[in-house]
Write a protein that holds these residues in place. Sequence first.
Motif, mmCIF file in Angstrom:
data_model
loop_
_atom_site.group_PDB
_atom_site.id
_atom_site.type_symbol
_atom_site.label_atom_id
_atom_site.label_comp_id
_atom_site.label_asym_id
_atom_site.label_seq_id
_atom_site.Cartn_x
_atom_site.Cartn_y
_atom_site.Cartn_z
ATOM 1 N N LYS A 288 13.284 -13.239 -1.468
ATOM 2 C CA LYS A 288 12.461 -12.063 -1.763
ATOM 3 C C LYS A 288 13.330 -10.840 -2.025
ATOM 4 C CE LYS A 288 8.845 -9.156 0.307
ATOM 5 N NZ LYS A 288 8.002 -8.936 1.519
ATOM 6 N N LEU A 289 14.355 -10.648 -1.212
ATOM 7 C CA LEU A 289 15.261 -9.523 -1.411
ATOM 8 C C LEU A 289 16.022 -9.667 -2.726
ATOM 9 C CD1 LEU A 289 16.636 -6.952 -0.433
ATOM 10 C CD2 LEU A 289 18.205 -8.373 0.907
ATOM 11 N N THR B 202 15.113 3.201 10.630
ATOM 12 C CA THR B 202 14.515 1.936 11.064
ATOM 13 C C THR B 202 15.432 0.767 10.744
ATOM 14 O OG1 THR B 202 12.299 2.846 10.709
ATOM 15 C CG2 THR B 202 12.489 0.462 10.829
ATOM 16 N N PHE B 203 15.982 0.767 9.526
ATOM 17 C CA PHE B 203 16.920 -0.284 9.123
ATOM 18 C C PHE B 203 18.135 -0.295 10.056
ATOM 19 C CE2 PHE B 203 20.759 -1.377 6.737
ATOM 20 C CZ PHE B 203 20.443 -2.648 6.288
ATOM 21 N N TYR B 204 18.683 0.877 10.365
ATOM 22 C CA TYR B 204 19.867 0.971 11.223
ATOM 23 C C TYR B 204 19.573 0.491 12.637
ATOM 24 C CZ TYR B 204 23.487 3.221 14.061
ATOM 25 O OH TYR B 204 24.487 3.467 14.967
ATOM 26 N N ASN C 296 0.829 -1.210 0.000
ATOM 27 C CA ASN C 296 0.000 0.000 0.000
ATOM 28 C C ASN C 296 0.860 1.255 0.000
ATOM 29 O OD1 ASN C 296 -2.159 1.734 0.165
ATOM 30 N ND2 ASN C 296 -2.638 1.287 2.291
ATOM 31 N N ILE C 297 1.930 1.253 0.798
ATOM 32 C CA ILE C 297 2.816 2.416 0.866
ATOM 33 C C ILE C 297 3.479 2.673 -0.481
ATOM 34 C CG2 ILE C 297 4.936 3.302 1.920
ATOM 35 C CD1 ILE C 297 4.125 1.648 4.436
ATOM 36 N N PHE D 46 12.332 -3.345 1.909
ATOM 37 C CA PHE D 46 11.463 -2.178 1.789
ATOM 38 C C PHE D 46 12.254 -0.952 1.338
ATOM 39 C CE2 PHE D 46 8.421 0.928 3.939
ATOM 40 C CZ PHE D 46 7.516 0.832 2.894
ATOM 41 N N ASN D 47 13.470 -0.804 1.830
ATOM 42 C CA ASN D 47 14.297 0.314 1.380
ATOM 43 C C ASN D 47 14.642 0.184 -0.098
ATOM 44 O OD1 ASN D 47 15.251 2.350 3.537
ATOM 45 N ND2 ASN D 47 15.375 0.400 4.622
ATOM 46 N N VAL D 48 14.999 -1.008 -0.539
ATOM 47 C CA VAL D 48 15.316 -1.218 -1.955
ATOM 48 C C VAL D 48 14.081 -0.981 -2.820
ATOM 49 C CG1 VAL D 48 16.065 -2.935 -3.648
ATOM 50 C CG2 VAL D 48 17.198 -2.801 -1.432
ATOM 51 N N ALA D 49 12.913 -1.410 -2.344
ATOM 52 C CA ALA D 49 11.682 -1.211 -3.113
ATOM 53 C C ALA D 49 11.346 0.270 -3.261
ATOM 54 C CB ALA D 49 10.522 -1.953 -2.445
#
Length: 752
Positions: free
Chosen positions: A403-404, A326-328, A297-298, A345-348
């Motif tokens: 998935k990544l 958040t990742f850190y 959705n984001i 999510f960051n890569v997306a």
Amino acid sequence: MAAIDVPAMLSELEKKLQIAITDRPPYHAEVETVLAEFREVAEQLAFEDLPGSYKADLDEILWMKAHYVVFDLYRKRLAKMRPQIKTKPTESRKLNGHFVKFIKTSMFFYRTHVQRLISHFGVTELEPIVKRLHKEVIRSPRAPKVPDLKIRQLVYRSCHRTLVCLGDLSRYREMHSFGSDEKDWRPATNYYFLAKQVLPGLGSPHNQLAVMAMYEGSVLSSAYHFYRAICVAQPFPTAQDNLKLAFRKFLKHGKVSKEEGCKKRDEVENRKLLEPFLTWAARVSAGKLDNDALEINILTELRVAVTNAIVTTDILMKIVLINLSTFYVICKSSGLTLVPQTAWFNVAIMTCLLECLNKELGNDTKKPEEFTTTVRRVLYGLRVYSAWLMVHAQELMGAQDHKLGLQLTDFWIAYANTMSTIASQFGNLDMENPDVLLREDIDLIGYLPLKTGFHGIRSKAEQMALSEIEDATSKLQPNEETVVRIMDLLTDAVSLSAKDDIPLVFEDDEFTINIPLVSSTPAGFGPVPAPDFSSQSFFNTAEIQQPVESESHRMNAMVDSLVLDDDGEELLKPAAVKSPTPVFSPWDKTPVAIPGDGTNAARFPLSTTPTATANAFTPMSRDSYIMPGQIPPDRPYNTARFDPFAPRTESPAVFGNGAPNAFSPFSPSKDKNVPSPLSPTQPSLLLGSSQIPTVVSAAAAAPMAAQRHQGIPFFPPQVRMTKPSAKRTSISPIGSRTGSPVKPGIQTPAKD
């Protein structure tokens, strides 16, 4: 004076002030006299024995035991008087006047204290702070020419603490005085940012900014500043707990922000994007990393907001930095260098921004003044993400996560495609790349997640003195700063292409990718059997045009793809393979092997014709293919993928309970009731189409039926869609550039 017991003197002053405020109002003459004495003695102690004053925690005592004590008395009286403003206007006006006088007197003392402290100890690199406070720079003749390193550090800390106190005093005045309902937080914000520039490794200024944002009602800004207070060398002690409290309040009330105020109106306008994003951030902060539906959705809302120029630069930067923080934080708390869920999510998001930028740039070369609002805003976020990529690119490529890995394939295609577009349009731009610090560079000094991801002057900014940062701050026009951001992206891309294990290639002024074939079958499973087209009448049909995909159908297909991806790994079983089976690559006759990697690799873009012989077929797709007989008893609907543009024909063989003949697109259908996607009556199966939700695949953007294999329309993912008409002689995103610089006077675009 050095022999004086500093703690004893401070304790005596505390007792004297406590006696003065007993049974007296805070504006009583005795209270003001004792407070003035407290300030004078404390400042004298600091000048005579700065190390001893620091050891006795003089700055904290002066604030908490003197100024905050008096302020707290005013705060209680103001809160009691507020409901009686209309009935007792004279008393309320006098009380408010005394309070404002106390704030002004305290701020004057602190501003003068910073001026005198810098002058007394000769720390000349902090003189820009004095100028920002609108004070005269005074150089004491008794000041040492070269201050001792320890003294310099103590002066830095004292100035930092004083600036935070100035921000607090300004904030208290706006919060508690009887004035207009429209609050002006700019003075307090400026003091906090000055404190952050003095010592960027301390988290207290960002914590105070977050508290102010919570008072405003902005969940996004409060979460952003709390994360910034955590991701520094010396985090604020309660920032993590404050962040969780802010998220709990948001989940309880569900409001993005108050609706008054300019910035708040921007956040309300982006409610469709911010509500799922903040919900995702709150869940991740609580340790709940399984948020596939929220992330989809984001990504969908982000693409819409960026394309339509709804999201502002400020909101986009906060979303990007909250993501990186958040990742850190998760990686640090888990003791891992990379957590696949948050990395995905960051890569997306970076893939989404790259595709939006590439679409906006188009194929026509643009001048700096022709940049659209979307281009200028996206470049802010991509430049930050590029620094993060410089830090974690090799770790991402080495991650053992299916998935990544699939998302990284789409990312590198989008990255090479966008960088090639930028190189073709701006690679030979006649502008010398100035080594300047842009406003986001100054703001990110001390931010640990990107500490090693910068190049040039940005990598040295943390070691630079404040006066040096002032000199290096950009004085370019907005359009010229946009060109600097583009040049930095190209510089990072060229640097990445030179790293080991990075599938990015820079040749002939163009970026391509050289990646291993990513099988749609999860790791540990056998290859998918090759398709048998012998029984199909497809070869005799006329060339079929690629159907136009509607927006609504893409949205439906996106949700279907999510179901397939979730269930595919559970339904697939390892195939029994007796001997190694050569893998057919539909992209190239001779796969190029990556150095040090024994697997087959594909090179994009290609112009060769695919080979026709193979024992196994592995498409560059994201399908989790469903094999016959693998439909679970509790799922009556067959999740096998049909052509998304062909009508779905319900038949007992497909939709019946426990259907034994589940359809597989890679095996010929023996049941006549089951429609085949390779039938001449339906469009062909789009080989290579990505099933990653909300990520535009390269196949979807490729030319129609660019290559054919025995009559089958073929849509390979291509990194370069079009070749620039004019051949450029060179591209040098790194280093100086020859030619005349961009002429001044370029029309300034609208402010983001």
